[in-house]
Design a protein around this motif. Structure first.
Motif, short mmCIF file in Angstrom:
data_model
loop_
_atom_site.label_atom_id
_atom_site.label_comp_id
_atom_site.label_asym_id
_atom_site.label_seq_id
_atom_site.Cartn_x
_atom_site.Cartn_y
_atom_site.Cartn_z
N VAL A 125 -89.05 -3.80 18.09
CA VAL A 125 -89.65 -3.69 19.42
C VAL A 125 -88.58 -3.29 20.42
CG1 VAL A 125 -90.83 -4.97 21.24
CG2 VAL A 125 -91.33 -5.46 18.85
N GLU A 126 -88.89 -2.31 21.21
CA GLU A 126 -87.98 -1.87 22.26
C GLU A 126 -88.29 -2.64 23.54
OE1 GLU A 126 -85.44 0.31 22.00
OE2 GLU A 126 -85.88 0.43 19.85
N MET A 127 -87.26 -3.05 24.25
CA MET A 127 -87.43 -3.74 25.52
C MET A 127 -87.88 -2.75 26.58
SD MET A 127 -86.76 -6.87 25.25
CE MET A 127 -86.04 -8.00 24.10
N PRO A 128 -88.77 -3.15 27.47
CA PRO A 128 -89.25 -2.22 28.50
C PRO A 128 -88.14 -1.76 29.45
CG PRO A 128 -90.39 -4.34 28.62
CD PRO A 128 -89.42 -4.42 27.52
N PHE A 129 -87.20 -2.64 29.77
CA PHE A 129 -86.05 -2.25 30.57
C PHE A 129 -84.89 -3.15 30.18
CE2 PHE A 129 -89.48 -4.20 32.93
CZ PHE A 129 -88.97 -5.43 33.24
N SER A 130 -83.70 -2.79 30.60
CA SER A 130 -82.47 -3.41 30.08
C SER A 130 -82.34 -4.90 30.38
CB SER A 130 -81.26 -2.66 30.62
OG SER A 130 -81.22 -2.75 32.02
N ASP A 131 -82.74 -5.36 31.55
CA ASP A 131 -82.55 -6.78 31.89
C ASP A 131 -83.83 -7.60 31.71
OD1 ASP A 131 -83.85 -5.55 33.94
OD2 ASP A 131 -82.79 -6.65 35.52
N PHE A 132 -84.74 -7.14 30.90
CA PHE A 132 -86.00 -7.83 30.66
C PHE A 132 -85.79 -9.24 30.12
CE2 PHE A 132 -89.46 -8.92 27.69
CZ PHE A 132 -90.52 -8.94 28.58
N GLU A 133 -84.94 -9.37 29.10
CA GLU A 133 -84.70 -10.67 28.47
C GLU A 133 -84.07 -11.65 29.46
OE1 GLU A 133 -82.51 -12.55 24.53
OE2 GLU A 133 -82.36 -10.40 24.93
N THR A 134 -83.13 -11.19 30.25
CA THR A 134 -82.48 -12.05 31.24
C THR A 134 -83.48 -12.54 32.28
OG1 THR A 134 -80.48 -10.74 30.96
CG2 THR A 134 -80.57 -12.18 32.87
N ARG A 178 -86.93 -16.88 34.38
CA ARG A 178 -88.27 -17.34 34.80
C ARG A 178 -88.68 -18.58 34.01
NH1 ARG A 178 -93.77 -13.74 34.59
NH2 ARG A 178 -95.13 -15.35 35.43
N VAL A 179 -88.41 -18.61 32.73
CA VAL A 179 -88.75 -19.77 31.89
C VAL A 179 -87.98 -21.00 32.37
CG1 VAL A 179 -88.51 -20.74 29.57
CG2 VAL A 179 -89.44 -18.45 29.85
N LYS A 180 -86.69 -20.83 32.66
CA LYS A 180 -85.87 -21.96 33.13
C LYS A 180 -86.36 -22.47 34.48
CE LYS A 180 -81.63 -20.73 30.69
NZ LYS A 180 -80.25 -20.23 30.82
N SER A 181 -86.71 -21.57 35.38
CA SER A 181 -87.17 -22.01 36.70
C SER A 181 -88.52 -22.72 36.60
CB SER A 181 -87.25 -20.84 37.67
OG SER A 181 -88.25 -19.94 37.28
N GLU A 182 -89.38 -22.26 35.70
CA GLU A 182 -90.67 -22.92 35.51
C GLU A 182 -90.48 -24.31 34.92
OE1 GLU A 182 -94.67 -22.11 32.95
OE2 GLU A 182 -93.80 -20.40 34.02
N LEU A 183 -89.57 -24.45 33.97
CA LEU A 183 -89.28 -25.75 33.38
C LEU A 183 -88.71 -26.69 34.43
CD1 LEU A 183 -89.18 -27.48 30.82
CD2 LEU A 183 -86.90 -26.56 30.40
N HIS A 184 -87.80 -26.19 35.27
CA HIS A 184 -87.22 -27.00 36.34
C HIS A 184 -88.31 -27.41 37.33
CE1 HIS A 184 -84.34 -28.53 39.19
NE2 HIS A 184 -84.85 -27.74 40.12
N GLY A 185 -89.24 -26.50 37.64
CA GLY A 185 -90.34 -26.80 38.54
C GLY A 185 -91.23 -27.91 38.01
N ARG A 186 -91.51 -27.88 36.72
CA ARG A 186 -92.33 -28.94 36.11
C ARG A 186 -91.63 -30.29 36.19
NH1 ARG A 186 -94.68 -26.13 30.63
NH2 ARG A 186 -96.04 -24.65 31.67
#
Length: 116
Positions: free
Chosen positions: A18-27, A32-40
């Motif tokens: 699978v190709e990433m849509p853009f270079s910093d997609f994973e970052t 976003r996952v970390k901020s959502e976990l912190h929010g919870r």
């Protein structure tokens, strides 16, 4: 036979890449996952603090209502002994109203947690 299987496996793996849509997609996704976990976590902490301060406020409100009539103090020329029941009624209505809201908030958060 084994070589044929190896070639098929390699071609399948090559096609499944699978190709990433853009270079910093994973970052961005991990941030976003970390901020959502912190929010919870902060929501859970806030709900716990809300319950603590609700219990403390209800306790001190009831204690104040019990002790208030014993204090030799008048409000606008009226002894506190005569208005203790209306004050107690207002305090109980506020406590019950806030208890209902706290229960709803806690249940709504648990329901959202279960769905996600």
């Amino acid at each position: 036979m084994e070589e044929l299987n190896d070639r098929k496996l390699k071609s399948l793996l090559k096609d499944s890449r699978v190709e990433m849509p853009f270079s910093d997609f994973e970052t961005k996704l991990m941030t976003r996952v970390k901020s959502e976990l912190h929010g919870r976590r902060s929501v859970v902490k806030s709900i716990r603090l809300s319950w603590l301060f609700f219990v403390l406020g209800a306790f001190f409100g009831l204690v104040l209502n019990i002790l208030l009539p014993w204090m030799p103090f008048e409000l606008a020329g009226i002894s506190l002994h005569f208005i203790k029941y209306p004050i107690l009624l207002i305090t109980l209505v506020v406590i019950i109203w806030q208890l209902d809201e706290m229960i709803r908030l806690t249940l709504r958060h648990k329901r959202q947690k279960r769905l996600s």
